[in-house]
Design a protein around this motif. Sequence first.
Motif, mmCIF file in Angstrom:
data_model
loop_
_atom_site.group_PDB
_atom_site.id
_atom_site.type_symbol
_atom_site.label_atom_id
_atom_site.label_comp_id
_atom_site.label_asym_id
_atom_site.label_seq_id
_atom_site.Cartn_x
_atom_site.Cartn_y
_atom_site.Cartn_z
ATOM 1 N N ARG A 152 85.071 -3.527 -26.208
ATOM 2 C CA ARG A 152 84.294 -2.300 -26.386
ATOM 3 C C ARG A 152 83.791 -2.178 -27.829
ATOM 4 O O ARG A 152 82.638 -1.806 -28.073
ATOM 5 N N GLN A 153 84.662 -2.535 -28.770
ATOM 6 C CA GLN A 153 84.267 -2.487 -30.174
ATOM 7 C C GLN A 153 83.185 -3.526 -30.474
ATOM 8 O O GLN A 153 82.269 -3.270 -31.270
ATOM 9 N N ASN A 154 83.268 -4.688 -29.821
ATOM 10 C CA ASN A 154 82.234 -5.710 -30.013
ATOM 11 C C ASN A 154 80.866 -5.179 -29.600
ATOM 12 O O ASN A 154 79.857 -5.470 -30.252
ATOM 13 N N ALA A 190 79.945 -1.984 -29.606
ATOM 14 C CA ALA A 190 79.543 -0.933 -30.539
ATOM 15 C C ALA A 190 79.083 -1.510 -31.876
ATOM 16 O O ALA A 190 78.021 -1.157 -32.402
ATOM 17 N N LEU A 191 79.878 -2.426 -32.447
ATOM 18 C CA LEU A 191 79.574 -2.937 -33.773
ATOM 19 C C LEU A 191 78.497 -4.016 -33.739
ATOM 20 O O LEU A 191 77.730 -4.169 -34.690
ATOM 21 N N GLY A 192 78.442 -4.752 -32.641
ATOM 22 C CA GLY A 192 77.435 -5.796 -32.526
ATOM 23 C C GLY A 192 76.085 -5.276 -32.086
ATOM 24 O O GLY A 192 75.082 -5.995 -32.157
ATOM 25 N N GLY A 193 76.036 -4.037 -31.609
ATOM 26 C CA GLY A 193 74.774 -3.440 -31.206
ATOM 27 C C GLY A 193 74.238 -3.964 -29.890
ATOM 28 O O GLY A 193 73.044 -3.806 -29.598
ATOM 29 N N ALA A 194 75.093 -4.585 -29.059
ATOM 30 C CA ALA A 194 74.647 -5.143 -27.773
ATOM 31 C C ALA A 194 74.624 -4.034 -26.722
ATOM 32 O O ALA A 194 75.505 -3.936 -25.869
ATOM 33 N N VAL A 195 73.593 -3.185 -26.830
ATOM 34 C CA VAL A 195 73.534 -2.009 -25.960
ATOM 35 C C VAL A 195 72.238 -2.020 -25.147
ATOM 36 O O VAL A 195 71.229 -2.587 -25.549
ATOM 37 N N LEU A 196 72.296 -1.375 -24.016
ATOM 38 C CA LEU A 196 71.168 -1.300 -23.093
ATOM 39 C C LEU A 196 70.314 -0.077 -23.411
ATOM 40 O O LEU A 196 70.828 0.973 -23.802
ATOM 41 N N GLY A 197 68.998 -0.220 -23.255
ATOM 42 C CA GLY A 197 68.116 0.914 -23.475
ATOM 43 C C GLY A 197 68.262 1.971 -22.384
ATOM 44 O O GLY A 197 68.681 1.670 -21.262
ATOM 45 N N PRO A 198 67.919 3.229 -22.674
ATOM 46 C CA PRO A 198 68.101 4.308 -21.700
ATOM 47 C C PRO A 198 67.261 4.138 -20.435
ATOM 48 O O PRO A 198 67.737 4.443 -19.335
#
Length: 380
Positions: free
Chosen positions: A229-231, A233-241
């Motif tokens: 989960r931290q990876n 958040a910190l890595g920025g590997a997030v999906l667009g809305p």
Amino acid sequence: MTAPKSLSPDTLAAQGLGWITQPHHDIAPAIHPASTFERAGDGSYPGGRVYSRDQSPAYDQAEALLAALEGGHQALLFPSGMAAATALLQALEPGARVLAPRAMYWALRNWLIELSARGHIAVEFYDNADTAGLTMALDALRPRLLWIETPANPTWEVTDIAAACAAARRYGTLVAVDSTVPTPVLTRPLALGADFVMHSATKYLNGHSDVVAGALVCREDTPTWQRARQNRALGGAVLGPFEAWLLLRGMRTLYPRVRQASASALAIARAFERDPRVAAVLYPGLPSHPGHAVAAAQMQGGFGGMLALRVAGGEGAAIAAAGRLQVFKRATSLGSVESLVEHRASVEGPGSLCPPDLLRLSVGIEAVEDLIADLDQALG
């Protein structure tokens, strides 16, 4: 309002857990594009969120729905299946030993080899369908993580998840299952003893070839899960809305799509199983398949929408047949409403373990009569 937990997974998926958007009681969920959230005068966050990189409300409903369908503690969305897999693998301790299948998604296999060459992990491979050999490898290596992909892409060997998890448990080995192909419609790895489930959500979960996404689900909250989960958040590997919204929309039709694709794939496998133009049909739904008994035990309600034809005449004949297809689209990916075909050895390139005469078929939801007729004319 949330749907009662006693409802069937079909209903939970169709209604998106029954969530209704407030304050207007929208049936369709809202899209949440906000990147940041207002503090109160005392510096607190009355909405409970600080920044959308890892706290976006755009993920809430899709993550909750996937966790419910998999029977897991929590789910996380990622911008691709590779991002999901790498977040978990990078949550392992440096130098951790990973036991992975020989037949698996080629990009992840190559990445594991690259990580091993750099000394980040130590990777060993096992034969997907060899339960005895897998048990021996676990006994000898005692890895930190066992990775399973079943049925295995693109040759569709079957791994016994429950037996593998029981063997892994003796050494405290974590088990992660790539369940992209069966989806929770057909297999629930966490109920069979796995610790994590990974999805390339681009495929069946979305199901419309318009989103690239990934997902992880955990059976329980552990330090490894917290690091994954931290990876994110910190890595920025997030999906667009908007992508999260499209993914949720696709998941609401997951059950009828997967069941239709599975029924059609079985019909195609039966139609060409004894065709002299086809050297072999690789599909675990056929009783002749070596992994059929295991697949029947751990895949409920169907055997998936993926199969492979090994074309008589070899590589040239397979490529020519793919070129003559008119209903099947020649494209990478799988699990969508349209049927796709690929000559995988060409796509994977040098070092591919895929037989050169193999065509991988992803069966969609078209009329199966049209798909069978298309294959028939293409085979010549």
